[in-house]
Design a protein around this motif. Structure first.
Motif, short mmCIF file in Angstrom:
data_model
loop_
_atom_site.label_atom_id
_atom_site.label_comp_id
_atom_site.label_asym_id
_atom_site.label_seq_id
_atom_site.Cartn_x
_atom_site.Cartn_y
_atom_site.Cartn_z
N SER A 40 -16.42 -47.43 -31.45
CA SER A 40 -15.50 -47.36 -32.58
C SER A 40 -16.01 -48.15 -33.79
O SER A 40 -15.52 -47.98 -34.91
CB SER A 40 -14.12 -47.90 -32.18
N GLN A 41 -16.99 -49.01 -33.57
CA GLN A 41 -17.55 -49.81 -34.68
C GLN A 41 -18.69 -49.08 -35.40
O GLN A 41 -19.14 -49.53 -36.45
CB GLN A 41 -18.06 -51.15 -34.15
N THR B 75 -11.53 -59.04 -38.34
CA THR B 75 -11.94 -57.66 -38.59
C THR B 75 -13.21 -57.35 -37.81
O THR B 75 -14.17 -58.12 -37.84
CB THR B 75 -12.20 -57.44 -40.10
N ALA B 76 -13.23 -56.22 -37.12
CA ALA B 76 -14.41 -55.83 -36.35
C ALA B 76 -15.56 -55.49 -37.29
O ALA B 76 -15.35 -54.93 -38.37
CB ALA B 76 -14.07 -54.62 -35.48
N VAL B 77 -16.76 -55.85 -36.88
CA VAL B 77 -17.96 -55.55 -37.67
C VAL B 77 -18.17 -54.04 -37.69
O VAL B 77 -18.01 -53.35 -36.68
CB VAL B 77 -19.19 -56.25 -37.07
N VAL C 136 -27.52 -51.28 -38.11
CA VAL C 136 -27.46 -52.16 -39.29
C VAL C 136 -26.00 -52.45 -39.63
O VAL C 136 -25.16 -51.54 -39.59
CB VAL C 136 -28.16 -51.48 -40.49
N ASP C 137 -25.71 -53.72 -39.96
CA ASP C 137 -24.32 -54.03 -40.33
C ASP C 137 -24.11 -53.86 -41.84
O ASP C 137 -25.03 -53.49 -42.58
CB ASP C 137 -23.92 -55.44 -39.84
#
Length: 550
Positions: free
Chosen positions: A76-77, A7-9, A27-28
């Motif tokens: 896109s993330q 899964t992309a971050v 920020v993630d």
């Protein structure tokens, strides 16, 4: 070997407009700051107590730092964008062009900063009305809130007043720039403009203070569409704003927060399990978030409204949805420390020695105090030196903007030792002021066990330890030093729909870094310092009374 696509971050951008700079962070979803950038912004001080900025300068800085933190990231993330800012007043005309807030007619200077105290006579008249809305600001409105500033503009700049299209709190100006939607955040209008979440605007207040003009157009100039912090604004980022910021168009933009409230959001909900803290297994209402920068704010929440004399609020859902907020504060903390240190005759020597040792001036001062303390605990060095820290008036709990700073115990010595001591005494005075605020909150019904610190001053270990020792409470520091930016990113995360609520995002993105415990062996010394502290303001009021009898 594990199979399947990873899964992309997901990333969120937080933008924070402080008093002197704009910062952005990527920020993630776990609250980790992946990238960070900062750019200074201009402040004009045309005369004492007048502080102005430019909304164009601020937006340009927002664009610059945002582009920097997202450079090289897959668009896109990036899922959402959140803003926070100081509660400064932005003035624009009907076409959203900047309008002067100064007698020189300089339209680009269209922001009256939060710390501007020009409206002293206006706030005095507002408080004399004893209107019911004042019950929700600790019984007396601060000169740093927006109604006195609006009244000042009407009375002193009639040409600007006639041309005004919109008055924005700075956080709302930023969400408008990003989305083209003039909706306001519940945080700003409740905390700084007298809006209430149940009754909305109170017509009688605006008419009573002479701003009935704002009522006539159904409050269009100050906001008649209000959103909860973290709620998605409009259809997201406009194409123009997307190009300015270097972000994909249409991504979610959140209703904003005041900077201190974003800091509170970034730290107050963190999971504290395993840290042996008194607030573990206790509700979030046992915590106070303290955001320490140019000024300091003390944010405490409660399940029912608590009216604290001299402390702003209670404000419903202004920071954490469903909870009431009380907000104490000190108008000058980081600014005061800077003022005291840089204004000392030994500052050039300090600057040279700090530079030679490749340390900041404050790291060097902390080390110098360790050298001169000998066998004493460092805090005990100020047994004969005491500071009253209200060089810019008292916000809480005395709500007296006319109070002045005081220093008792000066000698003819003016070397580096003396500079280090006055620096220490100033930090202690700020911590004693925090104790004064916490005691007022506790006397009114708050049950506070733990402090959560963030902001620039939380990076100073002496500042943190003095707050633990003087309040007698453990201090929690977040894993991410930039908690205010994490708070702004939490807003963007909520607007994106990736989290079900602010509370869920706070728990997952706010992380504890370090706990600083108070040294209870020093309690008696600081109790005595606190006695002296309270005597200082008593004496100031006595001598002012004598001089006022002339």
């Amino acid at each position: 070997m594990p199979s399947g696509k990873q899964t992309a971050v997901k990333y969120y951008v937080g933008v924070d407009v402080g008093s002197a700079s704009v910062r952005a962070a990527l920020v993630d979803g776990f609250g980790t700051v992946v990238a960070h950038a900062e750019q200074p912004i201009q402040v004009w001080e045309p005369q004492p107590d007048h502080y102005e900025q430019s909304s164009a300068d601020i937006w340009a800085a927002c664009c610059s730092v945002t582009k920097e933190v997202v450079r090289g990231v897959d668009a896109s993330q990036i899922r959402g964008l959140g803003f926070d800012a100081t509660c400064s007043l932005v003035v624009v005309d009907k076409h959203f062009q900047p309008l002067a807030v100064n007698s020189e007619g300089q339209n680009h200077r269209n922001v009256i900063m939060w710390m501007d105290h020009r409206a002293a006579s206006q706030v005095k008249r507002i408080n004399a009305t004893q209107h019911r809305v004042l019950n929700y600001v600790g019984g007396a409105m601060s000169v740093e809130m927006q109604p006195p500033k609006l009244l000042w503009i009407k009375e002193n700049l009639p040409e600007s007043w006639e041309k005004v299209g919109y008055f924005f709190d700075l956080p709302d100006f930023l969400s408008w720039k990003a989305t083209g939607v003039t909706a306001r955040s519940l945080c700003t209008v409740v905390c700084k403009w007298t809006y209430t979440s149940d009754r909305g605007w109170d017509d009688s207040f605006w008419k009573m203070i002479g701003l009935e003009d704002l009522v006539k157009d159904k409050y269009e100039k100050i906001g008649n569409h209000v959103l909860s912090p973290g709620e998605a604004v409009g259809k997201g980022l406009t194409p123009d704003a997307a190009e300015d910021l270097g972000l994909p168009k249409g991504i979610a933009v959140a209703a904003s927060l005041i900077d201190a409230h974003a800091g509170g959001l970034g730290v107050i909900g963190a999971d504290v399990k395993g840290h042996n803290l008194p607030c573990e297994n206790q509700p979030i209402t046992s915590r106070v978030a303290m955001i320490c920068g140019t000024s300091s704010c003390h944010m405490g929440v409660s399940e029912t409204p608590i009216f604290v004399p001299g402390v702003w609020g209670p404000y419903f859902s202004a920071m954490v949805p469903g909870l009431w907020l009380n907000e104490g504060g000190q108008s000058a903390t980081g600014k005061l420390i800077d003022h005291v240190v840089r204004g000392h005759v030994a500052f050039p020597e300090l600057e040279a020695k700090a530079e030679a040792s490749a340390h900041s001036i404050y790291t060097y001062l902390n080390s110098h105090l360790d050298l001169i303390k000998k066998s004493l605990p460092v805090g005990f060095l100020t047994v004969d030196l005491h500071v009253w820290p209200d060089f810019h008036g008292n916000r809480s709990p005395l709500t007296d903007l006319t109070l002045k700073g005081m220093v008792v115990g000066l000698t003819l010595s003016q070397g580096l030792d003396e500079l280090a001591l006055i620096y220490l005494a100033t930090i202690q005075a700020i911590a004693l002021g925090t104790r004064h605020i916490l005691e007022a909150m506790q006397a009114a019904g708050h049950e506070i066990t733990t402090l959560f610190l963030c902001g620039g001053l939380s990076k100073n270990p002496l500042f943190v330890q003095m707050h633990a020792d003087i309040t007698g409470k453990p201090v929690v520091l977040s894993r991410e030093v930039e908690s205010v930016l994490v708070g702004a990113a939490i807003l963007g995360a909520c607007a994106s729909g990736d989290f079900a609520s602010i509370q869920e995002a706070m728990a997952k993105m706010g992380k504890i870094g370090k706990v600083v415990q108070p040294n209870h062996e020093h309690k008696r010394f600081y109790d005595k310092k606190y006695e002296v502290f309270l005597k200082l303001v008593e004496h100031q009021r006595e001598y002012r009374s004598i001089m006022n009898s002339l």
